[in-house]
Enzyme design. Structure first.
Site, PDB file in Angstrom:
ATOM      1  N   ARG A 111      -6.935  15.818  15.021  1.00 20.98           N
ATOM      2  CA  ARG A 111      -6.359  15.326  13.816  1.00 20.98           C
ATOM      3  C   ARG A 111      -6.609  16.607  12.877  1.00 20.98           C
ATOM      4  O   ARG A 111      -6.095  17.456  13.153  1.00 20.98           O
ATOM      5  CB  ARG A 111      -7.113  13.931  13.448  1.00 20.98           C
ATOM      6  CG  ARG A 111      -6.228  13.109  12.487  1.00 20.98           C
ATOM      7  CD  ARG A 111      -6.664  11.943  12.063  1.00 20.98           C
ATOM      8  NE  ARG A 111      -8.098  12.096  11.663  1.00 20.98           N
ATOM      9  CZ  ARG A 111      -9.028  10.982  11.289  1.00 20.98           C
ATOM     10  NH1 ARG A 111      -8.612   9.616  11.495  1.00 20.98           N
ATOM     11  NH2 ARG A 111     -10.204  11.059  10.739  1.00 20.98           N
TER      12      ARG A 111
ATOM     13  N   TYR B 229       9.537 -19.898   6.656  1.00 20.51           N
ATOM     14  CA  TYR B 229      10.607 -19.196   7.251  1.00 20.51           C
ATOM     15  C   TYR B 229      10.725 -19.314   8.685  1.00 20.51           C
ATOM     16  O   TYR B 229       9.777 -19.129   9.463  1.00 20.51           O
ATOM     17  CB  TYR B 229      10.822 -17.760   6.904  1.00 20.51           C
ATOM     18  CG  TYR B 229      11.035 -17.242   5.252  1.00 20.51           C
ATOM     19  CD1 TYR B 229      11.949 -17.773   4.600  1.00 20.51           C
ATOM     20  CD2 TYR B 229       9.899 -16.746   4.567  1.00 20.51           C
ATOM     21  CE1 TYR B 229      12.143 -17.925   3.088  1.00 20.51           C
ATOM     22  CE2 TYR B 229       9.981 -16.786   3.270  1.00 20.51           C
ATOM     23  CZ  TYR B 229      11.099 -17.067   2.587  1.00 20.51           C
ATOM     24  OH  TYR B 229      11.326 -16.902   1.199  1.00 20.51           O
TER      25      TYR B 229
ATOM     26  N   LYS C  41     -13.614   5.839   0.279  1.00 21.54           N
ATOM     27  CA  LYS C  41     -12.387   6.035   0.228  1.00 21.54           C
ATOM     28  C   LYS C  41     -11.600   4.802   0.433  1.00 21.54           C
ATOM     29  O   LYS C  41     -12.131   3.935   0.581  1.00 21.54           O
ATOM     30  CB  LYS C  41     -11.865   7.119   1.424  1.00 21.54           C
ATOM     31  CG  LYS C  41     -12.184   6.386   2.713  1.00 21.54           C
ATOM     32  CD  LYS C  41     -11.497   7.141   4.148  1.00 21.54           C
ATOM     33  CE  LYS C  41     -11.972   6.459   5.346  1.00 21.54           C
ATOM     34  NZ  LYS C  41     -11.462   7.251   6.303  1.00 21.54           N
TER      35      LYS C  41
ATOM     36  N   MET D 181       5.865 -13.649   1.582  1.00 16.88           N
ATOM     37  CA  MET D 181       5.334 -12.629   0.575  1.00 16.88           C
ATOM     38  C   MET D 181       4.174 -12.947  -0.342  1.00 16.88           C
ATOM     39  O   MET D 181       3.381 -12.034  -0.620  1.00 16.88           O
ATOM     40  CB  MET D 181       6.636 -12.153  -0.369  1.00 16.88           C
ATOM     41  CG  MET D 181       6.188 -10.875  -1.122  1.00 16.88           C
ATOM     42  SD  MET D 181       7.547 -10.407  -2.287  1.00 16.88           S
ATOM     43  CE  MET D 181       8.705  -9.619  -0.687  1.00 16.88           C
TER      44      MET D 181
END
Length: 388
Positions: free
Chosen positions: A139, A273, A41, A321
């Site tokens: 779940r 940043y 998966k 990013m």
């Protein structure tokens, strides 16, 4: 589509398929009496679903496991043979396509049973379904109080020729915490719910509950089938369970990038940043062209390690990013030199677990989140490397 690797890459995740096959064989040895489901998966935990699925099958996996129907259908469309199971369904899902592809489809409640029966009736085909028991994870799955109704109606649909109940299964909540009381409680609950279903007339092909830690450390959970996920990729489910090498496993993914820039910087220079890192003196800075758009955790800012020029380094300042900066301490590698973010660790590089600790998460997330901008380069196979 795979192609021979020729042009240099900004970054790449090298996937060692030989290591993956060895991991499958090692895991099978831990559960010799059970069939093996290779859980692929989430694009095989970020490693590339189709190449990994093929390699796992070559190593002896009888089953493939996917979360979504779309993943399972992609596996079948690619020509993967044998049993394929998927378990995360929502109302209106592609039941007809799943039946046509001969998938094993998990059913956790009455709405799902009704939808799969309707699809089978309309097609004139028999659907393969597996009933999932919620034994304490809270779940997906059917709770014990609702289990008799689900079993009764599934058997009714089976007698009518619409479904074949091929499996009974569940999932652990805390198998990665050795000795946790929920493990024994869930195992008892699973045995009771399986016993009830079989007593009512269900004759499953497989009963299964063992995930990676169950496969590695809890032989009493193996039943007919084990479902290793993260361990197949050479990552331990938890430090408490043990290190990968304790079980003969080797990490499959190595994440690399080529330095985009190396420059001399003065002391007192704010880096990235927010200027959360300021150079303490004259130094050299290296620019690594990977960022959170590629799956590098922003929480790794200022903490995560990597290997450049044979030395461990640490991210300096915030991850952006598309890039982050490393203080090279005056060393002068050249642009284009290799930075290894994580790998098996035997070359001095950090591991995915090291990155998980630095980022306050788990190694599952570190490898799974590596994005599609990072090509997967498959190594460890005859014929050289291929790129996907």
């Amino acid at each position: 589509m795979n192609e021979n690797v020729t042009a240099p890459l900004r970054a790449r995740a090298e996937i060692d398929l030989a290591a993956l096959k060895a991991n499958v064989r090692a895991l099978r040895a831990h559960a010799p009496g059970a069939a093996f489901m290779a859980v692929v998966k989430a694009d095989a935990y970020g490693h590339g679903m189709l190449p990994v699925a093929r390699a796992a099958k070559e190593a002896g996996a009888e089953w493939l496991g996917a979360a979504t129907a779309e993943e399972a259908l992609e596996l079948r469309a690619a020509g993967l043979p044998g049993r394929i199971m998927c378990w995360l369904w929502v109302p209106g899902g592609p039941w007809r396509e799943g039946i046509e592809a001969d998938l094993d489809m998990s059913v956790s409640g009455m709405w799902a049973l009704r939808e799969v029966v309707d699809a089978a009736r309309a097609m004139g085909r028999v659907a393969r379904i597996q009933l999932k028991a919620d034994t304490g994870l809270g779940r997906n799955g059917c709770l014990p109080g609702d289990w008799p109704e689900l079993v009764r109606e599934a058997l009714k649909a089976q007698r009518a020729g619409f479904v074949n109940v091929t499996g009974l299964w569940s999932h652990f909540a805390c198998a990665d915490e050795p000795g946790h009381p929920s493990i024994a409680a869930q195992l008892t609950g699973f045995r009771e719910m399986v016993g009830y279903a079989e007593g009512e007339g269900v004759t499953p092909e497989v009963r299964h509950i063992a995930n990676s830690p169950g496969t590695l450390t809890l032989p009493e959970t193996h039943f007919d089938l084990v479902r290793p996920g993260i361990a197949m990729y050479g990552i331990s489910p938890s430090a408490e369970v043990g290190a990968p090498g304790d079980f003969g496993l080797r990490p499959v993914m190595t994440l690399k990038a080529n330095l985009a820039l190396v420059k001399h910087a003065p002391g007192g220079l704010g880096v990235s940043y927010g200027h959360h890192y300021v150079t303490p003196g004259e130094t050299t800075l290296g620019l690594v062209p990977l960022g959170y758009a590629d799956g590098i955790p922003r929480h790794a800012s200022g903490t995560a390690p990597l290997l450049i020029g044979g030395k461990r380094r640490t991210i300096a300042g915030r991850v952006a990013m598309d890039q982050f900066v490393v203080d090279l301490g005056g060393d002068e590698p050249t642009a284009g030199d290799e930075a290894v973010l994580f790998g098996p660790g035997d070359g001095g590089e950090p591991t995915a677990e090291d990155w998980a600790v630095a980022s306050g998460t788990i190694a599952y997330e570190i490898v799974t989140r590596i994005g599609s901008r990072v090509p997967r380069v498959y190594v460890g196979e005859e014929g050289g490397s291929t790129r996907a």
